[in-house]
Motif scaffolding. Structure first.
Motif, PDB file in Angstrom:
ATOM      1  N   ASN A 342      10.891  -3.173  11.547  1.00 38.19           N
ATOM      2  CA  ASN A 342       9.738  -2.982  10.669  1.00 38.19           C
ATOM      3  C   ASN A 342       9.442  -1.496  10.476  1.00 38.19           C
ATOM      4  OD1 ASN A 342       7.301  -3.795   9.204  1.00 38.19           O
ATOM      5  ND2 ASN A 342       6.191  -3.092  11.005  1.00 38.19           N
ATOM      6  N   SER A 343       9.447  -0.740  11.578  1.00 36.69           N
ATOM      7  CA  SER A 343       9.212   0.698  11.490  1.00 36.69           C
ATOM      8  C   SER A 343      10.304   1.378  10.667  1.00 36.69           C
ATOM      9  CB  SER A 343       9.176   1.306  12.898  1.00 36.69           C
ATOM     10  OG  SER A 343       9.013   2.698  12.851  1.00 36.69           O
ATOM     11  N   CYS A 344      11.541   0.929  10.856  1.00 32.38           N
ATOM     12  CA  CYS A 344      12.661   1.467  10.088  1.00 32.38           C
ATOM     13  C   CYS A 344      12.433   1.262   8.590  1.00 32.38           C
ATOM     14  CB  CYS A 344      13.951   0.791  10.531  1.00 32.38           C
ATOM     15  SG  CYS A 344      15.368   1.072   9.446  1.00 32.38           S
ATOM     16  N   ILE A 345      12.044   0.049   8.220  1.00 32.68           N
ATOM     17  CA  ILE A 345      11.804  -0.261   6.814  1.00 32.68           C
ATOM     18  C   ILE A 345      10.638   0.563   6.273  1.00 32.68           C
ATOM     19  CG2 ILE A 345      11.034  -2.080   5.231  1.00 32.68           C
ATOM     20  CD1 ILE A 345      13.945  -2.325   6.028  1.00 32.68           C
ATOM     21  N   GLN A 346       9.565   0.685   7.056  1.00 31.28           N
ATOM     22  CA  GLN A 346       8.408   1.467   6.617  1.00 31.28           C
ATOM     23  C   GLN A 346       8.792   2.917   6.364  1.00 31.28           C
ATOM     24  OE1 GLN A 346       5.532   0.804   9.775  1.00 31.28           O
ATOM     25  NE2 GLN A 346       4.423  -0.691   8.538  1.00 31.28           N
ATOM     26  N   GLN A 347       9.518   3.507   7.322  1.00 32.47           N
ATOM     27  CA  GLN A 347       9.903   4.904   7.168  1.00 32.47           C
ATOM     28  C   GLN A 347      10.873   5.083   6.007  1.00 32.47           C
ATOM     29  OE1 GLN A 347       8.483   7.232   8.654  1.00 32.47           O
ATOM     30  NE2 GLN A 347       7.627   6.431  10.548  1.00 32.47           N
ATOM     31  N   LEU A 348      11.790   4.137   5.860  1.00 29.91           N
ATOM     32  CA  LEU A 348      12.770   4.229   4.782  1.00 29.91           C
ATOM     33  C   LEU A 348      12.080   4.173   3.422  1.00 29.91           C
ATOM     34  CD1 LEU A 348      15.764   4.357   4.021  1.00 29.91           C
ATOM     35  CD2 LEU A 348      15.808   1.856   4.085  1.00 29.91           C
ATOM     36  N   PHE A 349      11.146   3.247   3.267  1.00 27.58           N
ATOM     37  CA  PHE A 349      10.447   3.113   1.996  1.00 27.58           C
ATOM     38  C   PHE A 349       9.472   4.263   1.763  1.00 27.58           C
ATOM     39  CE2 PHE A 349      12.424  -0.898   1.909  1.00 27.58           C
ATOM     40  CZ  PHE A 349      12.241  -1.490   0.671  1.00 27.58           C
ATOM     41  N   THR A 350       8.924   4.822   2.842  1.00 29.99           N
ATOM     42  CA  THR A 350       8.071   6.004   2.702  1.00 29.99           C
ATOM     43  C   THR A 350       8.891   7.185   2.200  1.00 29.99           C
ATOM     44  OG1 THR A 350       6.598   5.269   4.487  1.00 29.99           O
ATOM     45  CG2 THR A 350       6.545   7.598   3.933  1.00 29.99           C
ATOM     46  N   GLY A 351      10.081   7.367   2.796  1.00 31.51           N
ATOM     47  CA  GLY A 351      10.968   8.422   2.324  1.00 31.51           C
ATOM     48  C   GLY A 351      11.397   8.207   0.882  1.00 31.51           C
ATOM     49  N   MET A 352      11.696   6.957   0.538  1.00 31.53           N
ATOM     50  CA  MET A 352      12.059   6.643  -0.840  1.00 31.53           C
ATOM     51  C   MET A 352      10.916   6.978  -1.788  1.00 31.53           C
ATOM     52  SD  MET A 352      14.002   2.966  -0.360  1.00 31.53           S
ATOM     53  CE  MET A 352      13.651   2.551  -2.073  1.00 31.53           C
ATOM     54  N   ALA A 353       9.680   6.687  -1.359  1.00 26.04           N
ATOM     55  CA  ALA A 353       8.515   6.972  -2.195  1.00 26.04           C
ATOM     56  C   ALA A 353       8.411   8.460  -2.490  1.00 26.04           C
ATOM     57  CB  ALA A 353       7.243   6.470  -1.511  1.00 26.04           C
TER      58      ALA A 353
END
Length: 426
Positions: A342-353
């Motif tokens: 979950n943290s991985c996905i959050q950070q990945l999508f934050t970086g994508m944003a």
């Protein structure tokens, strides 16, 4: 809530405060970093995104082993590395070294959020979890009220190096407090070892579980929708709306106060009236301030503070029930691994944003930010879509809850509880 639970939440909130402050302060520091290093908005967005992407990589890697260790030890390991990386950011003399330091901080920081959420989820039943999450999320509010404005004041008074050194200094005290006062978190170990899987099986089982995949999609979409707005909020308020440095600081102070007041209240509402219902309501409400912020003309600053303060509070209102819902799709003995994903996905999508916003937004010759409304419209679509994603996640009724915060680990007791829990998540 007894005193042990209060101490645990206080320690987790302290970790969240410094961890979130480090991430939040990087964005408004763009006003200092872009002219100092003579970089473009796109290059600045790379620095912001580098932390998130590095954290996503470490979070993904950690998912395969974190449940095999005491959560306290994993948390201390990750937090200590994060503090070292943050101090390196504060002394970085070049853009390249700043980028490298952010990557180091991100690699260790990727372990922190998942462990904090796992510890809180393990320690509070689902019926009380949103209330606990509300208190935990107050750290985000305090970072906005005190941390970001004070950090920006230090940056303006001394240099941009000062905020990172401040966070590093606070982190040393937090490391000592967690080491001394946080109890061992080993209650999940025996059951986790009994179901130990190789990495390929873990990924295969996760992808085969529709509820868990949907929960990860919800988590990532929320981050994407929110952090499309954040990176260029401060430059937009200065260059387009005409805010002074003090008025920019007020955006975070007022927003933080609003979130701080709202967080415990929202947590109690979610526990009382249902996490899904409260989540839907706050998602819809958040669409209005997103539109207003990204289309803001040069108007009186107190009008802007009302809108941004409402947006901060409403965004918190989405996050609290969402995290409670997400934590309920996995068994306790697998929660650390899932929360790492979950943290991985959050950070990945934050970086994508950050990267997406950096590609959309341009800087005019006079310094004004262009195409910010486009970012807002994209954010609105994504946040609205989150409502439909959340509707696909079903609430599992958990068996009688026994918190697994233990100082003295008794073999057999937790595995018995875990086996009785397993059927609720199939």
């Amino acid at each position: 809530m007894n005193w042990k639970e209060r101490v645990l939440l206080l320690l987790m909130a302290a970790i969240n405060f410094t961890h979130i402050l480090d991430f939040m302060v990087m964005m408004p520091l763009g006003n200092f970093l872009m002219p100092y290093f003579q970089i473009s908005p796109k290059e600045f967005s790379v620095v912001v995104a580098s932390y998130s992407i590095a954290a996503a990589v470490s979070g993904f890697s950690a998912a395969f082993y974190v449940d095999q260790f005491d959560r306290k030890k994993v948390l201390l390991f990750g937090y200590t590395g994060f503090v070292i990386g943050t101090v390196c950011c504060g002394i970085a003399p070049t853009y390249f070294l700043l980028l490298v330091s952010r990557i180091i901080a991100g690699l260790f920081g990727g372990l922190i959020g998942a462990q904090v959420l796992s510890i809180v989820s393990d320690s509070f039943s689902y019926e009380r979890r949103a209330t606990a999450m509300g208190i935990l999320f107050s750290a985000f509010s305090l970072a906005s009220i005190v941390g970001v404005p004070f950090s920006l004041f230090l940056a303006g008074r001394f240099s941009w190096h000062a905020p990172f050194l401040l966070i590093g200094g606070l982190g040393l005290f937090v490391i000592f407090a967690v080491g001394k006062f946080l109890p061992a978190m080993r209650g999940h170990l025996e059951a986790a070892r009994e179901i130990k899987e190789n990495p390929l099986n873990m990924i295969r089982n996760l992808l085969a579980n529709r509820q868990q995949v949907t929960a990860l999609l919800l988590s990532g979409s929320l981050m994407l929708g929110h952090f499309l707005i954040i990176p260029f909020l401060n430059p937009y308020m200065e260059m387009n709306v005409g805010f002074t440095e003090w008025q920019r600081n007020l955006v975070y102070m007022v927003g933080g106060v609003a979130s701080f007041i709202a967080s415990p209240f929202i947590g109690k509402l979610a526990d009382k009236f249902g996490k899904h219902r409260i989540f839907y309501i706050f998602c819809v409400l958040s669409l209005v301030p997103i539109f207003l912020i990204t289309n803001m003309p040069a108007i009186k600053y107190y009008y802007v503070l009302v809108v941004t303060g409402f947006w901060f509070a409403i965004s918190t209102g989405r996050g609290i029930p969402a995290q409670a819902i997400i934590s309920n799709v996995v068994k306790p003995e697998q929660r650390g691994s899932f929360m790492s994903f979950n943290s991985c996905i959050q950070q990945l999508f934050t970086g994508m944003a950050s990267l997406i916003a950096g590609m959309i937004v341009l800087t005019a010759p006079d310094g004004k930010i262009l195409h910010y409304p486009v970012v807002g419209y994209l954010s609105i679509v994504i946040v609205f879509t989150c409502i439909f994603i959340a509707r696909m996640i079903h609430v599992h009724k958990e068996p009688a809850f026994q918190p697994i915060v233990t100082e003295d680990y008794t073999p057999g007791s937790v595995s018995e509880q875990a086996r009785s829990t397993a059927s609720a998540y199939k």
